[in-house]
Design an enzyme around this catalytic site. Structure first.
Site, PDB file in Angstrom:
ATOM      1  N   GLY A 277       0.831  -1.199   0.000  1.00 31.34           N
ATOM      2  CA  GLY A 277       0.000   0.000   0.000  1.00 31.34           C
ATOM      3  C   GLY A 277       0.864   1.247   0.000  1.00 31.34           C
ATOM      4  N   CYS A 343      -9.209  23.197  17.007  1.00 36.68           N
ATOM      5  CA  CYS A 343      -9.082  23.516  18.428  1.00 36.68           C
ATOM      6  C   CYS A 343      -8.669  22.293  19.235  1.00 36.68           C
ATOM      7  CB  CYS A 343     -10.385  24.120  18.930  1.00 36.68           C
ATOM      8  SG  CYS A 343     -10.678  25.675  18.091  1.00 36.68           S
TER       9      CYS A 343
END
Ligand SMILES: *Cc1c(COP(=O)(O)O)cnc(C)c1O
Length: 418
Positions: A277, A343
């Protein structure tokens, strides 16, 4: 080697300036290079030619984009899938069902049925329980499901803990010591065609030694299965080869890997199978981003970019390094913390990194984002999903539309009783 390079003082993907893609598609955006994908596919294939006619299955989870899968299909790769969704993508990309291998510890009944109905080439069973369930489903349909038994060789891959899969306490495969008995019981089930064994010990391996140990154990298992009169015609050696994330990193080459495999598997008399992969897709993609603002820090300034941990999760998940390069290098240097707008303190790509000087509005890239990049995205902080682009020479195409936050909100409902 990849096809992202500086030309006349600015960064290109093949023959397309990244600044053009940013202007036309917006940022953040993933950019894949077709030529790089093809090059990596061919280098990997060539490295394995001494092994006869190995079966190559691209690990779809590394980059499931349909256009990427199509490139792999054209290179003669099948697919290693780990869900019904990935199976559907592999088929949609034109991969023949018989070239699909289905891995994963939690395949559900409907996923096993889809694999049977499609006629996939191999189920990699991760437990005896799964094999028994599949046998019943196959027999009810008058089928014999082609299967390999995935074993856990209890080898430490020496990579990040979260992407190690071959230690005894990992959830994957059956303990290698129990494999002969399980393989024998499954071989006796009329719904199954037990044809081989499989192993995959982890990802981003920087050393061939753990792979070699795992393959040696697999060879021992094949011999003992045959000694018990059981048939073994296939051996799936998984994926796992690492890629250089940092300029200067040295990784085992596909050629070294191929030579090691040839040495260890000599005399096995099986068809070898592989599931690469990252080594194919990793360096074939970048994440193109824009500097929103440079904020003074107590020590180093914060370079705040418009990409975040929801777009590229690896640094937040694994503390991974991605090289950061300006699209138009200023030839000045700065030491900075590179962060996204989310955040969370975890939304940090790098701390105290020596980079090219950048300012608000500048374009930059995170390198080596072609594998485990876009596919791990989330919509955290009500951000959308970024677009994906594939470049081919001097042209490019949007291969995944940007999904806007309002499109995600459109799938939500406030019940009438609220
Ligand atoms: C993730 C995975 C792969 C691919 O691993 P890479 O490190 O990307 O080569 C191959 N096989 C299985 C079973 C996997 O889970």
């Amino acid at each position: 080697m990849d096809h992202f390079h500086l030309r006349d003082g600015e960064l290109y993907a093949e023959d397309v300036p990244l600044a053009r893609i940013a202007a036309e598609v917006g940022t953040p955006v993933y950019v894949y290079s077709r030529a790089t994908l093809e090059r990596h596919a061919r280098v990997f294939k060539e490295a394995l030619t001494p092994l006869g006619d190995p079966h190559l299955a691209f690990a779809v989870k590394a980059n499931p984009n349909l256009a990427v899968l199509r490139v792999m299909q054209r290179e003669g790769f099948g697919a290693d899938v780990v869900s019904g969704g990935e199976l559907a993508r592999a088929l949609a990309a034109g991969m023949p069902a018989e070239d699909v291998v289905f891995s994963g510890v939690g395949k559900q009944e409907y996923e096993l049925i889809r694999g049977l109905d499609a006629g996939i080439g191999q189920f990699n069973l991760e437990s005896e329980e799964e094999g028994v369930e599949l046998a019943v489903l196959a027999e009810a349909r008058g089928l014999r499901a082609p299967c390999a038994l995935r074993v856990n060789p209890d080898v430490d891959a020496g990579t990040h803990d979260k992407i190690s899969t071959g230690k005894a306490d990992n959830k994957f495969g059956v303990p290698i010591g129990e494999a002969p008995a399980i393989y024998a019981r499954l071989s006796a089930m009329p719904g199954l065609d037990m044809r081989g064994v499989a192993v995959h010990i982890g990802s981003q391996l920087s050393d061939l030694a753990p792979l070699e140990r795992a393959f040696e154990k697999l060879g021992g298992l094949i011999a003992s299965l045959r000694a018990n009169g059981l048939k073994v015609s296939h051996a799936d050696l998984g994926g796992g080869l690492g890629v250089p994330y940092k300029a200067g990193d040295v990784m085992p080459s596909p050629a070294e890997y191929g030579a090691m495999v040839a040495r260890v598997t000599q005399g096995w008399d099986v068809r070898l199978m592989f599931e690469p992969g990252r080594v194919i897709a990793g360096n074939a993609g970048i994440l193109l981003t824009k500097v929103v603002r440079v904020k003074r820090g107590i020590r180093d300034p914060f370079v705040i970019v418009d990409a975040a941990m929801n777009d590229l999760a690896r640094p937040a998940l694994y503390g991974s390094w991605h090289d950061f390069e300006a699209v138009r290098p200023s030839n000045k240097r700065m030491t900075a913390n590179i962060v996204g707008p989310i955040c969370e303190t975890g939304d940090t790509f790098a701390m105290g990194r020596d980079i090219e000087g950048v300012e608000a509005g500048d374009l930059a890239v995170f390198r080596t984002a072609g594998a485990y990049g876009a596919t791990m995205a989330s919509s955290y902080n009500s951000r959308g999903f970024v677009a994906e682009v594939m470049v081919d020479g001097d042209k490019y195409a949007v291969v995944a539309d940007r999904i806007l936050p309002e499109e995600i909100t459109a799938a939500e409902r406030v019940p009438a009783w609220l």
